[in-house]
Design a protein around this motif. Structure first.
Motif, PDB file in Angstrom:
ATOM      1  N   GLY A  33       0.771  -1.231   0.000  1.00 25.60           N
ATOM      2  CA  GLY A  33       0.000   0.000   0.000  1.00 25.60           C
ATOM      3  C   GLY A  33       0.803   1.281   0.000  1.00 25.60           C
ATOM      4  N   THR A  34       2.138   1.191  -0.033  1.00 30.89           N
ATOM      5  CA  THR A  34       2.944   2.408   0.039  1.00 30.89           C
ATOM      6  C   THR A  34       3.766   2.663  -1.220  1.00 30.89           C
ATOM      7  OG1 THR A  34       4.793   1.230   1.047  1.00 30.89           O
ATOM      8  CG2 THR A  34       3.175   2.197   2.551  1.00 30.89           C
ATOM      9  N   GLY A  35       3.500   1.954  -2.274  1.00 29.78           N
ATOM     10  CA  GLY A  35       4.314   2.043  -3.486  1.00 29.78           C
ATOM     11  C   GLY A  35       4.869   0.668  -3.788  1.00 29.78           C
ATOM     12  N   PRO A  36       6.214   0.540  -3.809  1.00 24.61           N
ATOM     13  CA  PRO A  36       6.807  -0.776  -4.064  1.00 24.61           C
ATOM     14  C   PRO A  36       6.336  -1.809  -3.046  1.00 24.61           C
ATOM     15  CG  PRO A  36       8.462   0.940  -4.238  1.00 24.61           C
ATOM     16  CD  PRO A  36       7.217   1.586  -3.681  1.00 24.61           C
ATOM     17  N   ASP A  37       6.337  -3.073  -3.447  1.00 25.82           N
ATOM     18  CA  ASP A  37       5.810  -4.146  -2.603  1.00 25.82           C
ATOM     19  C   ASP A  37       6.697  -4.483  -1.412  1.00 25.82           C
ATOM     20  OD1 ASP A  37       3.602  -4.511  -4.308  1.00 25.82           O
ATOM     21  OD2 ASP A  37       4.773  -5.836  -5.603  1.00 25.82           O
ATOM     22  N   PHE A  38       8.022  -4.421  -1.613  1.00 25.64           N
ATOM     23  CA  PHE A  38       8.943  -4.871  -0.581  1.00 25.64           C
ATOM     24  C   PHE A  38      10.179  -3.997  -0.501  1.00 25.64           C
ATOM     25  CE2 PHE A  38       6.706  -8.634  -2.061  1.00 25.64           C
ATOM     26  CZ  PHE A  38       6.318  -9.233  -0.877  1.00 25.64           C
ATOM     27  N   LYS A  39      10.762  -4.012   0.679  1.00 19.37           N
ATOM     28  CA  LYS A  39      12.118  -3.516   0.878  1.00 19.37           C
ATOM     29  C   LYS A  39      12.916  -4.767   1.212  1.00 19.37           C
ATOM     30  CE  LYS A  39      12.818  -1.199   4.645  1.00 19.37           C
ATOM     31  NZ  LYS A  39      12.917  -0.146   5.665  1.00 19.37           N
ATOM     32  N   GLY A  40      14.084  -4.891   0.644  1.00 18.02           N
ATOM     33  CA  GLY A  40      14.878  -6.083   0.907  1.00 18.02           C
ATOM     34  C   GLY A  40      16.338  -5.837   0.612  1.00 18.02           C
ATOM     35  N   LYS A  41      17.075  -6.918   0.571  1.00 18.98           N
ATOM     36  CA  LYS A  41      18.496  -6.814   0.250  1.00 18.98           C
ATOM     37  C   LYS A  41      18.782  -7.683  -0.958  1.00 18.98           C
ATOM     38  CE  LYS A  41      20.292  -5.358   4.598  1.00 18.98           C
ATOM     39  NZ  LYS A  41      21.369  -5.438   5.561  1.00 18.98           N
ATOM     40  N   MET A  42      19.553  -7.093  -1.873  1.00 21.54           N
ATOM     41  CA  MET A  42      20.000  -7.804  -3.061  1.00 21.54           C
ATOM     42  C   MET A  42      21.519  -7.741  -3.048  1.00 21.54           C
ATOM     43  SD  MET A  42      19.084  -7.146  -7.102  1.00 21.54           S
ATOM     44  CE  MET A  42      19.838  -5.527  -7.210  1.00 21.54           C
ATOM     45  N   ASN A  43      22.132  -8.900  -2.880  1.00 23.06           N
ATOM     46  CA  ASN A  43      23.593  -8.977  -2.775  1.00 23.06           C
ATOM     47  C   ASN A  43      24.127  -8.032  -1.699  1.00 23.06           C
ATOM     48  OD1 ASN A  43      23.676 -10.894  -4.876  1.00 23.06           O
ATOM     49  ND2 ASN A  43      23.547  -9.249  -6.374  1.00 23.06           N
ATOM     50  N   GLY A  44      23.415  -7.955  -0.573  1.00 21.81           N
ATOM     51  CA  GLY A  44      23.836  -7.153   0.567  1.00 21.81           C
ATOM     52  C   GLY A  44      23.442  -5.694   0.526  1.00 21.81           C
ATOM     53  N   LYS A  45      22.908  -5.220  -0.593  1.00 15.54           N
ATOM     54  CA  LYS A  45      22.519  -3.815  -0.738  1.00 15.54           C
ATOM     55  C   LYS A  45      21.008  -3.688  -0.538  1.00 15.54           C
ATOM     56  CE  LYS A  45      22.228  -0.094  -4.082  1.00 15.54           C
ATOM     57  NZ  LYS A  45      22.085   0.196  -5.490  1.00 15.54           N
ATOM     58  N   GLU A  46      20.584  -2.690   0.263  1.00 13.54           N
ATOM     59  CA  GLU A  46      19.154  -2.472   0.464  1.00 13.54           C
ATOM     60  C   GLU A  46      18.528  -1.937  -0.825  1.00 13.54           C
ATOM     61  OE1 GLU A  46      16.773   0.440   3.252  1.00 13.54           O
ATOM     62  OE2 GLU A  46      17.589  -1.265   4.381  1.00 13.54           O
ATOM     63  N   VAL A  47      17.415  -2.562  -1.238  1.00 11.56           N
ATOM     64  CA  VAL A  47      16.727  -2.179  -2.469  1.00 11.56           C
ATOM     65  C   VAL A  47      15.211  -2.211  -2.259  1.00 11.56           C
ATOM     66  CG1 VAL A  47      18.547  -2.996  -4.023  1.00 11.56           C
ATOM     67  CG2 VAL A  47      16.701  -4.551  -3.370  1.00 11.56           C
ATOM     68  N   MET A  48      14.512  -1.492  -3.101  1.00 10.01           N
ATOM     69  CA  MET A  48      13.058  -1.563  -3.161  1.00 10.01           C
ATOM     70  C   MET A  48      12.708  -2.565  -4.249  1.00 10.01           C
ATOM     71  SD  MET A  48      12.396   0.426  -0.762  1.00 10.01           S
ATOM     72  CE  MET A  48      10.685   0.806  -0.753  1.00 10.01           C
ATOM     73  N   ILE A  49      11.695  -3.407  -3.971  1.00 11.44           N
ATOM     74  CA  ILE A  49      11.361  -4.528  -4.852  1.00 11.44           C
ATOM     75  C   ILE A  49       9.883  -4.469  -5.223  1.00 11.44           C
ATOM     76  CG2 ILE A  49      11.267  -7.045  -5.062  1.00 11.44           C
ATOM     77  CD1 ILE A  49      13.418  -7.117  -2.782  1.00 11.44           C
ATOM     78  N   GLU A  50       9.588  -4.634  -6.486  1.00  7.58           N
ATOM     79  CA  GLU A  50       8.213  -4.777  -6.972  1.00  7.58           C
ATOM     80  C   GLU A  50       8.061  -6.193  -7.511  1.00  7.58           C
ATOM     81  OE1 GLU A  50       4.260  -3.638  -7.874  1.00  7.58           O
ATOM     82  OE2 GLU A  50       5.763  -2.799  -6.531  1.00  7.58           O
ATOM     83  N   VAL A  51       6.923  -6.816  -7.244  1.00 10.22           N
ATOM     84  CA  VAL A  51       6.663  -8.185  -7.688  1.00 10.22           C
ATOM     85  C   VAL A  51       5.417  -8.183  -8.568  1.00 10.22           C
ATOM     86  CG1 VAL A  51       6.178 -10.546  -6.943  1.00 10.22           C
ATOM     87  CG2 VAL A  51       7.661  -9.092  -5.558  1.00 10.22           C
ATOM     88  N   GLU A  52       5.526  -8.791  -9.738  1.00  7.94           N
ATOM     89  CA  GLU A  52       4.408  -8.853 -10.692  1.00  7.94           C
ATOM     90  C   GLU A  52       4.364 -10.249 -11.318  1.00  7.94           C
ATOM     91  OE1 GLU A  52       2.252  -6.543 -10.983  1.00  7.94           O
ATOM     92  OE2 GLU A  52       3.230  -4.651 -10.501  1.00  7.94           O
ATOM     93  N   SER A  53       3.238 -10.573 -11.928  1.00  5.06           N
ATOM     94  CA  SER A  53       3.150 -11.859 -12.626  1.00  5.06           C
ATOM     95  C   SER A  53       4.000 -11.845 -13.894  1.00  5.06           C
ATOM     96  CB  SER A  53       1.703 -12.222 -12.954  1.00  5.06           C
ATOM     97  OG  SER A  53       1.111 -11.228 -13.745  1.00  5.06           O
TER      98      SER A  53
END
Length: 118
Positions: A55-75
């Motif tokens: 509900g706030t924009g991107p679906d997730f905040k996470g880490k990709m190869n140790g770097k914090e990133v914003m993540i969107e998930v779609e079909s």
């Protein structure tokens, strides 16, 4: 019809189908696709520590190869564009798009630079 732990149908009709195909057959809403990723992010190389941001924009905040990133998930990639995320400033910081479709689009314009295909 039997379903698996995330509610996707299983059985002889869906046995050899991809997660994306099973989701489309079931008309799974985006929420369940996000839940699938949340429960299975560890299967994606380099992804760790995801946190839901529904509900706030991107679906997730996470880490990709140790770097914090914003993540969107779609079909699939076309959903990112049809939802007009590429035109919404709340998605400017999305660094990773995760899609259930194993098919890479011909035109990558408007999509995040990093895309993981399931």
């Amino acid at each position: 019809m039997k379903v698996d732990k995330v509610g996707l149908p299983q059985g002889s009709f869906t046995k050899n189908r991809s997660v994306e195909e099973r989701a489309m057959i079931s008309d799974i809403r985006e929420y369940w696709i996000q839940e699938y990723f949340k429960d299975n992010f560890h299967k994606y190389e380099g992804i760790s520590a995801v946190e839901s941001l529904f509900g706030t924009g991107p679906d997730f905040k996470g880490k990709m190869n140790g770097k914090e990133v914003m993540i969107e998930v779609e079909s699939d990639c076309s959903c990112y564009l049809s939802h007009r995320h590429h035109l919404d400033s709340r998605f400017n910081n999305v660094e990773l798009l995760v899609v259930l479709s194993p098919t890479e689009p011909k035109n990558m314009e408007g999509l995040p630079l990093n895309i993981l295909f399931h």
